[in-house]
Write a protein that holds these residues in place. Structure first.
Motif, PDB file in Angstrom:
ATOM      1  N   ASN A  96       0.809  -1.213   0.000  1.00 52.42           N
ATOM      2  CA  ASN A  96       0.000   0.000   0.000  1.00 52.42           C
ATOM      3  C   ASN A  96       0.840   1.259   0.000  1.00 52.42           C
ATOM      4  O   ASN A  96       0.314   2.357  -0.117  1.00 52.42           O
ATOM      5  CB  ASN A  96      -0.911   0.012   1.217  1.00 52.42           C
ATOM      6  CG  ASN A  96      -1.856  -1.153   1.192  1.00 52.42           C
ATOM      7  OD1 ASN A  96      -2.609  -1.312   0.249  1.00 52.42           O
ATOM      8  ND2 ASN A  96      -1.783  -1.998   2.196  1.00 52.42           N
ATOM      9  N   PHE A  97       2.141   1.114   0.186  1.00 53.30           N
ATOM     10  CA  PHE A  97       2.973   2.302   0.263  1.00 53.30           C
ATOM     11  C   PHE A  97       3.429   2.788  -1.094  1.00 53.30           C
ATOM     12  O   PHE A  97       4.217   3.710  -1.185  1.00 53.30           O
ATOM     13  CB  PHE A  97       4.153   2.059   1.198  1.00 53.30           C
ATOM     14  CG  PHE A  97       3.695   1.848   2.597  1.00 53.30           C
ATOM     15  CD1 PHE A  97       2.820   2.747   3.181  1.00 53.30           C
ATOM     16  CD2 PHE A  97       4.086   0.748   3.317  1.00 53.30           C
ATOM     17  CE1 PHE A  97       2.358   2.564   4.461  1.00 53.30           C
ATOM     18  CE2 PHE A  97       3.632   0.558   4.604  1.00 53.30           C
ATOM     19  CZ  PHE A  97       2.767   1.462   5.177  1.00 53.30           C
ATOM     20  N   SER A  99       2.026   4.704  -4.215  1.00 52.30           N
ATOM     21  CA  SER A  99       0.802   5.442  -4.522  1.00 52.30           C
ATOM     22  C   SER A  99       0.339   5.143  -5.947  1.00 52.30           C
ATOM     23  O   SER A  99       1.128   4.762  -6.806  1.00 52.30           O
ATOM     24  CB  SER A  99       1.038   6.938  -4.337  1.00 52.30           C
ATOM     25  OG  SER A  99       1.739   7.447  -5.424  1.00 52.30           O
ATOM     26  N   ASN A 100      -0.941   5.326  -6.187  1.00 51.68           N
ATOM     27  CA  ASN A 100      -1.507   5.049  -7.509  1.00 51.68           C
ATOM     28  C   ASN A 100      -0.804   5.785  -8.648  1.00 51.68           C
ATOM     29  O   ASN A 100      -0.518   5.175  -9.669  1.00 51.68           O
ATOM     30  CB  ASN A 100      -2.994   5.413  -7.546  1.00 51.68           C
ATOM     31  CG  ASN A 100      -3.822   4.402  -6.799  1.00 51.68           C
ATOM     32  OD1 ASN A 100      -3.284   3.592  -6.033  1.00 51.68           O
ATOM     33  ND2 ASN A 100      -5.119   4.412  -7.010  1.00 51.68           N
ATOM     34  N   PRO A 101      -0.540   7.101  -8.515  1.00 50.33           N
ATOM     35  CA  PRO A 101       0.090   7.785  -9.648  1.00 50.33           C
ATOM     36  C   PRO A 101       1.445   7.175  -9.987  1.00 50.33           C
ATOM     37  O   PRO A 101       1.804   7.045 -11.161  1.00 50.33           O
ATOM     38  CB  PRO A 101       0.270   9.218  -9.136  1.00 50.33           C
ATOM     39  CG  PRO A 101      -0.658   9.364  -7.998  1.00 50.33           C
ATOM     40  CD  PRO A 101      -0.865   8.016  -7.419  1.00 50.33           C
ATOM     41  N   GLU A 340      -5.762   8.856 -17.038  1.00 44.85           N
ATOM     42  CA  GLU A 340      -5.386   9.185 -15.670  1.00 44.85           C
ATOM     43  C   GLU A 340      -4.448  10.392 -15.667  1.00 44.85           C
ATOM     44  O   GLU A 340      -4.563  11.279 -14.817  1.00 44.85           O
ATOM     45  CB  GLU A 340      -4.698   7.981 -15.014  1.00 44.85           C
ATOM     46  CG  GLU A 340      -4.239   8.200 -13.577  1.00 44.85           C
ATOM     47  CD  GLU A 340      -5.398   8.327 -12.606  1.00 44.85           C
ATOM     48  OE1 GLU A 340      -6.546   8.080 -13.008  1.00 44.85           O
ATOM     49  OE2 GLU A 340      -5.144   8.700 -11.440  1.00 44.85           O
ATOM     50  N   HIS A 343      -6.520  13.421 -16.276  1.00 40.61           N
ATOM     51  CA  HIS A 343      -7.362  13.640 -15.102  1.00 40.61           C
ATOM     52  C   HIS A 343      -6.547  14.272 -13.957  1.00 40.61           C
ATOM     53  O   HIS A 343      -6.978  15.229 -13.320  1.00 40.61           O
ATOM     54  CB  HIS A 343      -7.949  12.302 -14.661  1.00 40.61           C
ATOM     55  CG  HIS A 343      -8.750  12.374 -13.409  1.00 40.61           C
ATOM     56  ND1 HIS A 343      -9.997  12.951 -13.347  1.00 40.61           N
ATOM     57  CD2 HIS A 343      -8.470  11.977 -12.149  1.00 40.61           C
ATOM     58  CE1 HIS A 343     -10.455  12.893 -12.112  1.00 40.61           C
ATOM     59  NE2 HIS A 343      -9.544  12.305 -11.363  1.00 40.61           N
ATOM     60  N   LEU A 344      -5.345  13.728 -13.730  1.00 38.95           N
ATOM     61  CA  LEU A 344      -4.516  14.266 -12.642  1.00 38.95           C
ATOM     62  C   LEU A 344      -4.067  15.683 -12.939  1.00 38.95           C
ATOM     63  O   LEU A 344      -3.967  16.518 -12.033  1.00 38.95           O
ATOM     64  CB  LEU A 344      -3.299  13.376 -12.403  1.00 38.95           C
ATOM     65  CG  LEU A 344      -3.583  12.044 -11.715  1.00 38.95           C
ATOM     66  CD1 LEU A 344      -2.288  11.290 -11.492  1.00 38.95           C
ATOM     67  CD2 LEU A 344      -4.289  12.270 -10.386  1.00 38.95           C
ATOM     68  N   ASP A 348      -5.093  17.251  -9.646  1.00 35.20           N
ATOM     69  CA  ASP A 348      -4.132  17.083  -8.558  1.00 35.20           C
ATOM     70  C   ASP A 348      -2.718  17.191  -9.118  1.00 35.20           C
ATOM     71  O   ASP A 348      -2.123  16.220  -9.558  1.00 35.20           O
ATOM     72  CB  ASP A 348      -4.359  15.714  -7.894  1.00 35.20           C
ATOM     73  CG  ASP A 348      -3.663  15.608  -6.547  1.00 35.20           C
ATOM     74  OD1 ASP A 348      -2.606  16.247  -6.376  1.00 35.20           O
ATOM     75  OD2 ASP A 348      -4.178  14.902  -5.674  1.00 35.20           O
ATOM     76  N   ASP A 351       0.074  14.820  -7.590  1.00 35.64           N
ATOM     77  CA  ASP A 351       0.020  13.440  -8.065  1.00 35.64           C
ATOM     78  C   ASP A 351       0.413  13.370  -9.536  1.00 35.64           C
ATOM     79  O   ASP A 351       1.071  12.424  -9.969  1.00 35.64           O
ATOM     80  CB  ASP A 351      -1.384  12.852  -7.845  1.00 35.64           C
ATOM     81  CG  ASP A 351      -1.571  12.405  -6.409  1.00 35.64           C
ATOM     82  OD1 ASP A 351      -0.623  12.558  -5.626  1.00 35.64           O
ATOM     83  OD2 ASP A 351      -2.657  11.907  -6.075  1.00 35.64           O
ATOM     84  N   SER A 378       6.885   7.885  -3.068  1.00 33.04           N
ATOM     85  CA  SER A 378       5.724   7.568  -2.238  1.00 33.04           C
ATOM     86  C   SER A 378       6.059   7.699  -0.759  1.00 33.04           C
ATOM     87  O   SER A 378       5.330   8.318   0.020  1.00 33.04           O
ATOM     88  CB  SER A 378       5.253   6.144  -2.522  1.00 33.04           C
ATOM     89  OG  SER A 378       4.895   5.991  -3.860  1.00 33.04           O
ATOM     90  N   MET A 379       7.186   7.099  -0.375  1.00 35.11           N
ATOM     91  CA  MET A 379       7.602   7.166   1.029  1.00 35.11           C
ATOM     92  C   MET A 379       7.809   8.615   1.456  1.00 35.11           C
ATOM     93  O   MET A 379       7.391   9.028   2.531  1.00 35.11           O
ATOM     94  CB  MET A 379       8.951   6.442   1.220  1.00 35.11           C
ATOM     95  CG  MET A 379       8.874   4.979   0.945  1.00 35.11           C
ATOM     96  SD  MET A 379       8.345   4.099   2.412  1.00 35.11           S
ATOM     97  CE  MET A 379       8.334   2.443   1.772  1.00 35.11           C
ATOM     98  N   LEU A 381       6.447  11.212   0.329  1.00 32.72           N
ATOM     99  CA  LEU A 381       5.166  11.897   0.483  1.00 32.72           C
ATOM    100  C   LEU A 381       4.509  11.521   1.814  1.00 32.72           C
ATOM    101  O   LEU A 381       3.961  12.375   2.517  1.00 32.72           O
ATOM    102  CB  LEU A 381       4.243  11.545  -0.688  1.00 32.72           C
ATOM    103  CG  LEU A 381       2.982  12.387  -0.778  1.00 32.72           C
ATOM    104  CD1 LEU A 381       3.322  13.853  -0.941  1.00 32.72           C
ATOM    105  CD2 LEU A 381       2.120  11.931  -1.936  1.00 32.72           C
TER     106      LEU A 381
END
Lengths: 525, 525
Positions: A96-97, A99-101, A340, A343-344, A348, A351, A378-379, A381
């Motif tokens: 989970n660490f 991130s989607n982007p 995506e 959209h980002l 955002d 992201d 990711s970490m 962030l």
């Protein structure tokens, strides 16, 4: 049915003879069906992992050599052991660490690299395998004059056919149809004599059984690849499994059990000469559309592949490599997520830039560097968000007993000698400095400050660092004749404060049930 | 006045001739006074950093050799450049990611290692320098019969004297007094002929000026040490500076400016043959007690050391090494924090075990392994806290319009077909799975569920992953005839939802100002 062309295509992508793609489509599927938690997830060879295999093993042995094959199988064992260990120690949450982007950027870049690496098969020219797109493109440009136009036409027709069948949501499996048609066409028109490269002899029979040869040096060399595949493979599988499970909801996905299932599938697979496998997007979707309700679907697929291995391999002799390239290209270009990105960009920017950085790092520096960059971003962030929680200065909405962030509610009025502050996170070592800084800043800004009220309703827990900081802050403020009090402290936090004897240390008059109560005691309301 | 004995003692601890401790107490102090933000912080040689120097440089060159000295000075340059870079890029906040218990465990273990390494000087025996206490103790035990009892008596008397003067809060500087007395005693009674080891000739004069010799191989070897010292030194400095600043409050400490100040002090120091320095606990406290109000105090100290270098070095000839050992031992054993250990045992078992793990790792595996373990533990905890936010199921307090966590308020009543849930963190990629899991778990647990109300008052922000998850969850739930609605959404979150057109996608009836409003629309109140 899709498994046969895809399996062979991904074996080729992994730098292995096509037959290994079929090996990888037997035992692992059966093992996963027994131990995994998803009922529709189609485990087997997958493009991204195949690329990582070629990338990692390619550095240690010549592509396609006996040694190369042995290393790819050893790699499956290592990936399996790693995933099994993660699963047993319940470390599935680690995934989970990312991130989607970051995942999106990485996947798009990898898809682009994989797809462009197929150009050589599509054009029928020689391009050295490469993970840097500018190199691939410049090679392709230089060798373009040598293009075999028959090969190219076959490839492009195949792509068109697969895409059209897919768009029409036809039940006819595009890849298999193109495989059958192309074999017939090449056979009938003797196209292999015109320079169309074909697969050639695919040895029949079942894989031999046996443990891979362990070799400490090789294992050290493979370790980074094994860890990357273990994580990326799991991530892709769990993402697919969750997406499908959300549609059905009649069972649960357990991330750790998934790791165990995938781990055992890879370990078992490696005993039957399989290279690393995981759950993939496209076949899972097909599996689901065809109405698979339990893991039996996977077991039936595996049995069909075994039948193919036993009796049907001679049929693939005339299969053009360009067809496998088309199958891969259609599959991976579908993974590139332009939507995506757009959209980002609109919603955002942070992201968006994370996606872009991961994308370009992967493209220019390579797969593993890309994923490492993604992990670091990711970490970073998460750490940043932990260190800089939201802190609001509150004011009273005139006429109401409501206190709101003065930045968002311009009508909210502050009191002259009282600072009301809300800290919107648990207070712990990573953000105590942020807490201290804001108090310090506000104290310096306000002359004649007499009281600070901390609205603690969003603080769910305190660690020992936070307790120290609170006591220090209160005592230091007291020396400056500023009283620091708490309002709306939650139950768990109250427990921690009592354990630390904060009431004994501070005396009475520090804890209030609401901001208005804390204000009243100050004779201002 | 404390600087002279401490400087020489720490130089010895760092494996350097004592004079280097005096060099390190001149230029760096002046530079820090100009660029640093603390007005009382005493920069100079410090025990922990000295130990790290010995540890790191000792692996590359024989202790005390010309090469060793050159490397220690080069190290100061590297530490300085690293700190300066961190400061310029405003990365001072990174230091907040080490939790207090971890720092406490590490400091205590390092203090123990430093102190026990002085045993040899105190006993007057030979013990090879070592960072593993069991080795030091077994060596000491074996060589104990060779103890020089005169040396031991001098050392113990010195320790007693320093401790008593400290306890009495006397204004007389204990270390300096013991230095003076011991020199006189050794000189008068000719104790050096009885086996009491003395410092011997301390060369006078100012340090030569010049850049350290750069050497890529050596720099690679020194890099881990430079990074460790850069961080640890800064951490110690900032902790001391903040503690003292909190007492005065007439100026602000800026972490990044501190890094720049320390960095320049180390760079400048290295040009004047200084080894790495930072701000230390004991001398800062003395500085403050003696009424230092500005950086001028440090500049005066530095000038006095320069005078000492010019004229007074011959006086140290008869100084026993045992005295310097006593000075170090008293200083470092004061850093061992038993109180915190006991306090954490009583109040916070998790922080207690983090302290203990860091402490024992440092003792048994070494300084750098200890700090690495501390960093990993701290980061792990931050990630864990990010991944598992507090989530509460709410019930209505009968007769009141108040909704509370049913786990903490047994009188709070849930509704039959409605789930009210509060998510106590910002929703972002690291915790979206926790959000999904709890929804999934509760949906499976409750048959006939019709509505889920998310109390979003503690959610300060959404990232793109969170937006995706929310939309997916809402749509999937809708397929199961469960309506998911929001209550008390905050302004910033509402902005993000609007940017993502969530209202357009979902339609009306998803956003309420309060839980009771969300309930009313459901015809249950």
């Amino acid at each position: 049915m899709m498994l046969i062309p895809q399996g062979m295509a991904y074996a080729l992508l992994a730098g292995l003879p096509p037959i290994y793609g079929l090996y990888a489509s037997t035992i692992p599927l059966i093992i996963y069906a027994i131990f995994g938690t998803s009922r529709q997830l189609a485990v087997g060879p997958v493009a991204m992992v195949a690329l990582l295999v070629a990338n990692g093993v390619g550095e240690l042995a010549p592509l396609g050599s006996e040694e190369y094959i042995a290393l790819a199988i050893l790699l499956a064992m290592m990936v399996g052991l790693f995933q099994l260990t993660l699963g047993i120690f319940r470390l599935g949450f680690l995934v989970n660490f990312l991130s989607n982007p970051v995942i999106s950027g990485f996947t798009s870049a990898a898809a682009l690299i994989i797809g462009l690496n197929q150009l050589k098969h599509l054009l029928g020219i020689e391009i050295p395998r490469n993970n840097h797109i500018h190199m691939i493109l410049s090679h392709a440009y230089n060798a373009f004059s040598e293009t075999n136009y028959i090969t190219l036409s076959i490839g492009i027709s195949a792509i068109a056919l697969i895409v059209v069948l897919k768009k029409m949501k036809s039940k006819i499996p595009g890849p298999l149809v193109t495989v059958i048609i192309s074999i017939l066409v090449v056979y009938i028109f003797n196209l292999d004599s015109l320079g169309v490269k074909i697969i050639g002899k695919v040895p029949g029979g079942l894989p031999t059984v046996g443990f891979p040869t362990f070799n400490v040096d090789a294992m050290q060399g493979l370790l980074p690849t094994a860890l990357t595949i273990g994580l990326i493979g799991f991530m892709e599988s769990i993402a697919v499994a969750k997406a499908i499970q959300l549609k059905h909801k009649n069972y649960k996905i357990d991330a750790n059990q998934e790791l165990i299932g995938l781990g055992l599938a890879n370990i078992g697979g490696s005993i039957f000469r399989s290279f690393p496998v995981n759950g993939g997007y496209s076949r899972t979707a097909v599996n689901d559309q065809s109405g698979a309700k339990t893991g039996m679907a996977s077991i039936i697929s595996a049995l069909l592949i075994i039948l193919t291995l036993l009796f049907l391999t001679p049929l693939f002799y005339f299969l053009p490599k360009a067809i496998l390239a088309s199958v891969i290209m259609v599959a991976v270009f579908g993974l590139i997520d332009w939507k995506e990105l757009i959209h980002l960009w609109k919603t955002d920017k942070r992201d968006f830039s994370m996606l872009l950085i991961t994308f370009f790092t992967t493209l220019t520096f390579g797969i593993q560097q890309g994923i490492l960059t993604g992990i670091i971003l990711s970490m970073g962030l998460i750490l940043f968000k932990s260190a800089y929680p939201h802190i609001a200065i509150l004011g009273k909405i005139p006429g109401l007993n409501i206190y709101r962030n003065i930045k968002r509610f311009p009508q909210a009025k502050e009191f002259d000698n009282i600072l009301i502050i809300r800290f919107d996170a648990q207070l712990f070592f990573a953000n105590t400095h942020a807490f201290q800084n804001v108090i310090e800043k506000e104290v310096i800004k306000r002359k004649g400050l007499q009281k600070i009220i901390l609205n603690a309703e969003a603080i769910n827990s305190l660690d020992s660092s936070a307790v120290h900081i609170l006591i220090d802050t209160i005592e230091e403020l007291r020396k400056n004749n500023i009283k620091f009090v708490f309002a709306c402290v939650k139950g768990p936090v109250r427990d921690i404060m009592e354990k630390n004897r904060m009431k004994d240390k501070l005396g009475d008059g520090y804890f209030y049930n609401s901001i208005s109560e804390a204000l009243e005691k100050h004779n201002i309301a």
